[in-house]
Design a protein around this motif. Structure first.
Motif, short mmCIF file in Angstrom:
data_model
loop_
_atom_site.label_atom_id
_atom_site.label_comp_id
_atom_site.label_asym_id
_atom_site.label_seq_id
_atom_site.Cartn_x
_atom_site.Cartn_y
_atom_site.Cartn_z
N ASP A 37 0.82 -1.21 0.00
CA ASP A 37 0.00 0.00 0.00
C ASP A 37 0.86 1.27 0.00
OD1 ASP A 37 0.80 -0.76 2.54
OD2 ASP A 37 -0.80 0.40 3.50
N GLU A 38 2.16 1.11 0.16
CA GLU A 38 3.03 2.29 -0.01
C GLU A 38 3.30 2.43 -1.50
OE1 GLU A 38 6.49 2.81 2.68
OE2 GLU A 38 5.67 1.03 3.65
N ILE A 39 2.40 3.19 -2.14
CA ILE A 39 2.39 3.20 -3.60
C ILE A 39 3.70 3.72 -4.21
CG2 ILE A 39 1.17 4.15 -5.61
CD1 ILE A 39 -1.37 3.92 -3.85
N GLN A 40 4.25 4.76 -3.56
CA GLN A 40 5.47 5.31 -4.14
C GLN A 40 6.62 4.32 -4.11
OE1 GLN A 40 5.88 8.95 -1.99
NE2 GLN A 40 5.24 10.16 -3.77
N LEU A 41 6.70 3.60 -3.01
CA LEU A 41 7.76 2.61 -2.88
C LEU A 41 7.58 1.51 -3.95
CD1 LEU A 41 10.14 1.68 -0.99
CD2 LEU A 41 8.47 0.12 0.00
N ALA A 42 6.32 1.06 -4.09
CA ALA A 42 6.04 0.01 -5.06
C ALA A 42 6.41 0.48 -6.47
CB ALA A 42 4.56 -0.37 -4.99
N GLN A 43 6.09 1.74 -6.78
CA GLN A 43 6.41 2.27 -8.11
C GLN A 43 7.92 2.33 -8.31
OE1 GLN A 43 4.61 2.71 -10.65
NE2 GLN A 43 2.71 2.23 -9.59
N ALA A 44 8.64 2.70 -7.26
CA ALA A 44 10.10 2.78 -7.37
C ALA A 44 10.68 1.39 -7.63
CB ALA A 44 10.68 3.36 -6.09
N PHE A 45 10.16 0.39 -6.92
CA PHE A 45 10.60 -1.00 -7.16
C PHE A 45 10.33 -1.39 -8.61
CE2 PHE A 45 9.96 -2.52 -2.50
CZ PHE A 45 11.29 -2.25 -2.22
N LYS A 46 9.14 -1.02 -9.06
CA LYS A 46 8.72 -1.40 -10.42
C LYS A 46 9.69 -0.82 -11.44
CE LYS A 46 5.03 -0.96 -13.76
NZ LYS A 46 3.64 -1.09 -14.01
N LYS A 47 10.02 0.45 -11.26
CA LYS A 47 10.88 1.13 -12.21
C LYS A 47 12.25 0.43 -12.29
CE LYS A 47 12.27 5.76 -13.33
NZ LYS A 47 12.62 7.00 -12.68
N GLN A 48 12.81 0.13 -11.13
CA GLN A 48 14.14 -0.49 -11.10
C GLN A 48 14.11 -1.92 -11.65
OE1 GLN A 48 17.08 0.86 -10.36
NE2 GLN A 48 15.99 2.81 -10.17
N LEU A 49 13.11 -2.68 -11.20
CA LEU A 49 13.08 -4.11 -11.59
C LEU A 49 12.81 -4.25 -13.09
CD1 LEU A 49 11.11 -5.59 -8.56
CD2 LEU A 49 13.55 -5.84 -9.04
N SER A 50 12.02 -3.30 -13.66
CA SER A 50 11.71 -3.38 -15.08
C SER A 50 12.97 -3.27 -15.92
CB SER A 50 10.74 -2.28 -15.49
OG SER A 50 9.56 -2.40 -14.73
N LYS A 51 13.98 -2.58 -15.37
CA LYS A 51 15.25 -2.46 -16.10
C LYS A 51 15.97 -3.81 -16.16
CE LYS A 51 16.11 2.33 -14.84
NZ LYS A 51 16.72 3.10 -13.75
N GLU A 52 15.59 -4.72 -15.28
CA GLU A 52 16.27 -6.01 -15.23
C GLU A 52 15.45 -7.11 -15.88
OE1 GLU A 52 17.87 -6.92 -11.40
OE2 GLU A 52 17.97 -4.79 -10.90
#
Ligand SMILES: Nc1ncnc2c1ncn2[C@@H]1O[C@H](COP(=O)(O)OP(=O)(O)OP(=O)(O)O)[C@@H](O)[C@H]1O
Ligand SMILES: [Mg+2]
Length: 448
Positions: A9-24
């Motif tokens: 539910d910490e949306i910003q954190l989840a979005q940050a994870f998404k951005k980084q992981l998508s690069k991998e």
């Protein structure tokens, strides 16, 4: 591409994870609640889920068990804001793959996801292997001592050792799929997948995407890359059932796979290469399909390299008692031994069996039920069709119609009626048994 679901539910954190992981090379979806997670898991496939233990609606541990129930091969990693050994132990006990404490480094999360994915791929392979092991006993189940069946078994052993495409022909219920599985399980590919597709059961566009797979975005609704069944069958055997019903454009694509092992996924720009052994089955007369322009000649010649013809049951009468005994053991309740009365054996041998071994299996299963506690199967346990007056005499190779009493057209009508009757009025099934299209059957019925 690893498909990851992040529930936090910490949306910003989840979005940050998404951005980084998508690069991998990870395909990441984020949701902010347990309810949303359960909904999306129902609609899309994921390899790994990352769950925050503290969610607004459902407790993370509860969600873990629900997700595992819905998707048993999904690997789950738990995230929590505060280290609690107790929760860690509980979630591991419930089958979580690992446990990370927030704030965690993205490199740490990424490496745990990759490891979880490796475990999941192994699990998937294991499931395929288990299915395979269950099937391996298939050849022992190929019942029949008649010369025709001996020949079939010899052909199967002979061709199994090679990679030659095989075409299995035979009426409905003669054991075409059983033969295809037997070829696979006696071949050097036996420990790799056996994948089957039925050309008549799927619409053309569905068949195409099932066979070849597609890239994300190939068409509206293609949210993820999807591997085709051909890729899943890599290094194994691919069984194409009812090949006679495949449309000419897909036939052309399949021919290319047969010739050089390559195909294009929908929406892809690169070729995909596979190593599969093909087994085809049909109950149609493909020679006449080729003549009438419905089946590609070049594909037919490729498929026709090695043909196994499965005899109809009425042409291997000596196998009937053997098969019946086999089904008696299979269907009788545990501990009860049943046998057939002499009259029943005679009746079974005399019948025409339009549905072949499958019909015999059904008849015996029904007789096992109806005979209840009686050990002997009696004529009254058999269905009406087996006694149809005259039918035992007038069908099959020994047709005995009273001289001059019936024209060919009359016989045809009678036969159509009989077949329709034996399949409970199901016109698609009847058309298949009769070897004509449904349309043709409708036309003929109009004229009755
Ligand atoms: N020789 C045999 N020994 C034991 N069981 C058999 C044999 N032949 C067929 N069967 C059984 O009969 C049933 C029908 O066989 P199968 O599905 O292989 O037929 P098919 O030719 O593929 O039929 P269809 O054309 O309708 O798809 C299956 O349950 C199969 O296990
Ligand atoms: Mg079949």
């Amino acid at each position: 591409m690893i498909r990851v679901l992040i529930v936090d539910d910490e949306i910003q954190l989840a979005q940050a994870f998404k951005k980084q992981l998508s690069k991998e090379d990870m395909d990441v979806t984020t949701v902010a609640s347990g309810i949303e997670a359960l909904k999306i898991i129902d609609q899309e496939d994921f390899d790994v889920a990352v769950l925050d233990i503290k969610l607004p609606d459902i407790d993370g541990i509860d969600l873990l068990s629900k997700l595992r129930q819905a998707e048993p091969t999904l690997e789950i990693i738990m995230l929590t804001g505060y280290a609690s050994v107790d929760t860690a132990i509980r979630s591991m006990k419930l089958g979580a793959y690992d446990y990370l404490t927030k704030p965690c480094k993205i490199s740490e999360l990424s490496s745990v996801i990759s490891k979880a994915y490796e475990k999941k791929s192994l699990k998937d392979k294991n499931i395929l292997l288990k299915e395979h092991i269950q099937r391996i006993s298939v050849q022992d189940e190929f019942v029949g001592n008649s010369t025709q069946m001996q020949k079939v078994k010899d052909l199967i052993s002979l061709v199994a050792a090679t990679d030659t495409p095989v075409l299995i022909q035979g009426e409905t219920g003669t054991g075409k799929e059983l033969a295809a599985r037997a070829i696979h399980s006696s071949s050097p590919r036996a420990s790799n997948p056996f994948v089957a597709i039925n050309s008549s059961a799927l619409q053309e566009s569905m068949l195409e995407s099932e066979l070849f797979g597609y890239k994300k975005g190939a068409f509206t609704g293609a949210h993820n890359n999807k591997p085709g069944l051909l890729e899943i069958a890599n290094e194994g055997t691919f069984f194409v059932d009812e090949i006679g019903d495949m449309s000419p454009p897909i036939q052309a694509k399949l021919l290319r796979v047969l010739e050089n092992g390559t195909f294009m996924k929908l929406g892809d720009t690169k070729e995909t290469r596979v190593d599969v052994r093909f087994v085809f089955a049909t109950n149609k007369d493909l020679t006449s399909e080729v003549k009438e322009g419905r089946f590609r000649k070049d594909l037919f010649f490729r498929m026709n390299a090695f043909v196994i013809q499965l005899p109809p049951l009425r042409e291997k009468k000596e196998d009937i008692p053997l098969l019946a005994e086999y089904f008696l053991i299979k269907f009788a309740r545990a501990g009860i031994k049943k046998h057939l009365s002499e009259r029943v054996k005679e009746l079974l041998k005399g019948y025409y069996w339009p549905g072949n071994v499958r019909e015999l299996a059904n008849v015996i299963e029904r007789a096992c039920l109806i005979s209840m506690d009686r050990n002997e199967i009696m004529p009254e346990d058999l269905p009406e069709a087996i006694f149809t007056p005259g039918y035992n005499q007038i069908r099959g190779p020994d047709i005995k119609v009273k001289e001059g009493s019936a024209s060919l057209a009359e016989l045809e009508i009678e036969h159509i009626r009989y077949v329709l009757n034996s399949v409970g009025g199901n016109k698609s099934k009847a058309a298949r048994i009769l070897g004509i299209s449904r349309k043709k059957l409708y036309n003929k019925l109009e004229n009755i």
